[in-house]
Design an enzyme around this catalytic site. Sequence first.
Site, PDB file in Angstrom:
ATOM      1  N   CYS A  61       7.909 -57.404 114.186  1.00 31.00           N
ATOM      2  CA  CYS A  61       8.800 -58.423 113.640  1.00 31.00           C
ATOM      3  C   CYS A  61       9.434 -59.146 114.828  1.00 31.00           C
ATOM      4  O   CYS A  61       9.054 -58.916 115.972  1.00 31.00           O
ATOM      5  CB  CYS A  61       9.838 -57.851 112.681  1.00 31.00           C
ATOM      6  SG  CYS A  61      11.136 -56.823 113.396  1.00 31.00           S
ATOM      7  N   HIS A  94       5.878 -38.055 125.359  1.00 29.95           N
ATOM      8  CA  HIS A  94       7.025 -37.162 125.143  1.00 29.95           C
ATOM      9  C   HIS A  94       7.447 -37.032 123.690  1.00 29.95           C
ATOM     10  O   HIS A  94       8.053 -36.025 123.317  1.00 29.95           O
ATOM     11  CB  HIS A  94       8.224 -37.640 125.953  1.00 29.95           C
ATOM     12  CG  HIS A  94       8.030 -37.499 127.426  1.00 29.95           C
ATOM     13  ND1 HIS A  94       8.995 -37.872 128.322  1.00 29.95           N
ATOM     14  CD2 HIS A  94       6.983 -37.039 128.164  1.00 29.95           C
ATOM     15  CE1 HIS A  94       8.560 -37.637 129.562  1.00 29.95           C
ATOM     16  NE2 HIS A  94       7.336 -37.139 129.475  1.00 29.95           N
TER      17      HIS A  94
END
Length: 144
Positions: A61, A94
Amino acid sequence: MACDHAGYELKLVIKSFLEEKGFEVMDFGTHSTESCDYPDFAHKLGCSINNGTYKRGIVICGSGNGVQMTANKYNKVRCALCWIPEIAHLARQHNDANVISMPARFISEETAKQIVEEFLNTPFEGGRHERRVEKISCLFDIIA
């Protein structure tokens, strides 16, 4: 993939980029630059990740925030807002991100392609990160 009107043009670029690499892309919309409500499309993608239909997704967006917030409403979605390739790399390495959000109004097409490359090609490191990722999702389990 899913986007709103502000992310439509970048979605077309990334969709083509992925198809050229041999990926089959599910396009949840929107399908024009006509003003629309981003949750209508981000919910479709988030639900498809949550129920296991798809393993990874990309939402776009203007700022990347609205679609990210919507996608992250789903328990099994870990959507990371990525504006540079290094963030996408770390989100995968991670956090085992399975969805990325990109801010169409703030990144170039080339940067977006680099972000997608990192998202697709970086494995989850596991180890100490695994226990942290397991703590992200909770269904009404509030820890005081």
